[in-house]
Design an enzyme around this catalytic site. Structure first.
Site, PDB file in Angstrom:
ATOM      1  N   HIS A 189       0.841  -9.374   4.144  1.00 55.73           N
ATOM      2  CA  HIS A 189      -0.293  -8.445   4.252  1.00 55.73           C
ATOM      3  C   HIS A 189      -1.021  -8.415   2.904  1.00 55.73           C
ATOM      4  CE1 HIS A 189      -2.066  -4.814   6.467  1.00 55.73           C
ATOM      5  NE2 HIS A 189      -2.731  -4.894   5.336  1.00 55.73           N
TER       6      HIS A 189
ATOM      7  N   ASN B 232      -1.757 -11.145   7.882  1.00 54.87           N
ATOM      8  CA  ASN B 232      -2.732 -10.100   8.171  1.00 54.87           C
ATOM      9  C   ASN B 232      -4.122 -10.508   7.682  1.00 54.87           C
ATOM     10  OD1 ASN B 232      -3.406  -7.122   8.751  1.00 54.87           O
ATOM     11  ND2 ASN B 232      -4.106  -7.375   6.636  1.00 54.87           N
ATOM     12  N   GLU B 233      -5.076 -10.403   8.576  1.00 57.09           N
ATOM     13  CA  GLU B 233      -6.486 -10.627   8.265  1.00 57.09           C
ATOM     14  C   GLU B 233      -6.731 -11.863   7.394  1.00 57.09           C
ATOM     15  OE1 GLU B 233      -8.369  -7.026   6.880  1.00 57.09           O
ATOM     16  OE2 GLU B 233      -8.210  -6.111   8.851  1.00 57.09           O
TER      17      GLU B 233
ATOM     18  N   GLN C 178       0.799  -1.217   0.000  1.00 53.07           N
ATOM     19  CA  GLN C 178       0.000   0.000   0.000  1.00 53.07           C
ATOM     20  C   GLN C 178       0.839   1.278   0.000  1.00 53.07           C
ATOM     21  OE1 GLN C 178      -2.667  -1.920   3.186  1.00 53.07           O
ATOM     22  NE2 GLN C 178      -4.045  -0.457   2.237  1.00 53.07           N
TER      23      GLN C 178
END
Ligand code: BGC
Length: 437
Positions: free
Chosen positions: A119, A163-164, A25
């Protein structure tokens, strides 16, 4: 009459206060990743590619300087598998050294690095081989964990493996089934479709296995490392008569991933909003509710509820780190108000005796929000032409709070830091909404 200012809740010794990012990101030009490939494939939900992002691949020292100067003591960032192993088995020593320098750079600046290994993005070759549904996924991820040991051995205490995972398993379902009429985030149809979609069961199992295998590799080599993973907390709220439906809805979407964190060194709470569930399933955001740039209900109380739920499911002995909490807004005063109210809720959970070890705001920078640069979550603005960084008043407010060693008490929220950024203690607003999150 000015309201008396209460002293606020003192932070426990060693509490981490900082901000979070993820490599794809903010770094830019993550060419070897599956997301880069997706961004350049026609006909997907992606509205713009990530391109140079915030150019943090080159500008990470500046990012860390800012976070440290603002008053934070922690920085969560991710390292990128696709850069470290751009081709199967070919490890980039330069990428490993890059991330080793980032860990050193964080520590030198007084920032405790919280390092995420995965991620959302994977190397393109991994996904082409079937990604998380390939039989060798666990082994490949464990191998990657082994490869990055030299980065983590530089003084990292907290590592998140994945992540998630609940969002990864959900994305798997959505990407496989994507129909044109379901695309176009923001339309009610798309939001309802996302809210009802089920995380892929096979991918869920693979992610749990990969997490456990990576944890074993990390703990064997570096026993002092605190290993966990981070879960997207949906704060499912049962409407009257929907208690069973809500529990059934929540289990495959969230709780199974929290159960997998039992026995970990910590668990990451990532909370933005809530989802109300009726007997027929999740309910949409009703007209009139305040929503953010992602279309989610403004509901800062979600953080405390997410912390309580997480602690209840994982059981005692698994400390909580808030690894993401924030708001996509162009009005920075709403960011201060939201964060202050969320932190007042976190203080409540500390008073109740929940073992919360840190708060890492999402996000340090305005960044690439998975398909678009539209929703701005950052404490720090980034000029897309020059990449100049400008801390917003919320960054100064939150940094001052971190320095003060206290959390806002209910009633004074939004009045700390002397930045001129003001906000009410608790969000106004009709408490009737949900999100397509
Ligand atoms: C993710 C971030 C994302 C944020 C806001 C989380 O789901 O970990 O990558 O930008 O929420 O959508």
């Amino acid at each position: 009459m000015p309201r008396p200012v209460s002293p606020g809740h003192p932070l426990p010794e060693g509490f981490l206060m900082g901000a979070s990012t993820s490599a794809h990101q903010i770094e830019g030009n993550n060419h070897a990743s599956d997301w880069w490939a997706l961004e350049h494939r026609p006909g997907t939900f992606v509205t713009e590619p990530s391109g140079d992002a915030a150019d943090s691949w080159h500008r990470w020292p500046e990012d860390m300087d800012l976070l440290s100067e603002l008053g934070f003591n922690a920085y969560r960032f991710s390292i990128e598998w696709a850069r470290i192993e751009p081709e199967p088995g070919r490890v980039s020593r330069a990428a490993l050294l890059h991330y080793r320098d980032m860990v050193r750079g964080a520590l030198e600046r007084g920032l405790q690095p919280v390092v995420t290994l995965h991620h959302f993005t994977s190397p393109r070759w991994f996904t082409e081989r079937g990604g998380w549904s390939a039989p060798e996924a666990t082994e490949l991820f464990a191998g990657y964990a082994r490869t990055v040991l030299p980065v983590l051995a530089e003084g990292v205490r907290y590592v998140a493996t994945i992540n998630e995972p609940n969002m990864i398993a959900l994305m798997h379902t959505l990407l496989r089934a994507a129909r044109p009429e379901d695309r176009g985030a923001g339309t009610e149809g798309a939001a309802a479709h996302v809210a009802r979609a089920l995380p892929d069961a096979q991918v869920t199992e693979a992610l749990v296995a990969a997490h456990r295998a990576a944890r074993a590799v990390l703990k064997e080599a570096l026993p002092a490392l605190r290993v966990g993973w981070t879960v997207a907390n949906q704060v499912y709220q049962a409407q009257p008569g929907a208690e069973e439906a809500t529990a059934a809805h929540a289990h495959p979407r969230e709780d199974v991933f929290l159960e997998a964190a039992r026995g970990d060194d910590w668990v990451g709470v990532q909370s933005y909003t809530r989802t109300r569930v009726g007997p027929e399933g999740p309910l949409p955001v009703p007209e009139g509710a305040e929503t953010t740039l992602t279309g989610w209900e403004y509901y800062p109380q979600a953080l405390a509820e997410a912390i309580r739920h997480t602690a209840a499911v994982t059981g005692p002995g698994v400390p909580v780190l808030v690894t993401e909490n924030g708001i996509a807004t162009a009005d920075d005063r709403r960011r201060v108000a939201y964060t202050a109210a969320a932190l007042a809720g976190l203080a409540e959970t500390l008073r109740e005796g929940v073992d919360v070890r840190g708060y890492l705001h999402w996000s340090a920078l305005d960044n690439y929000e998975w398909g678009t640069y539209g929703p701005t979550f950052g404490l720090i603005a980034v000029d897309p032409e020059t990449f100049a960084r400008t801390p917003k008043p919320s960054a100064r407010w939150l940094g001052a709070l971190a320095r003060s060693g206290r959390l806002p008490a209910d009633g004074e929220a939004g009045h700390e830091g002397g930045t001129g950024a003001r906000g009410p203690a608790v969000a106004p607003g009709p408490a009737q909404a949900t999100s397509g999150r």
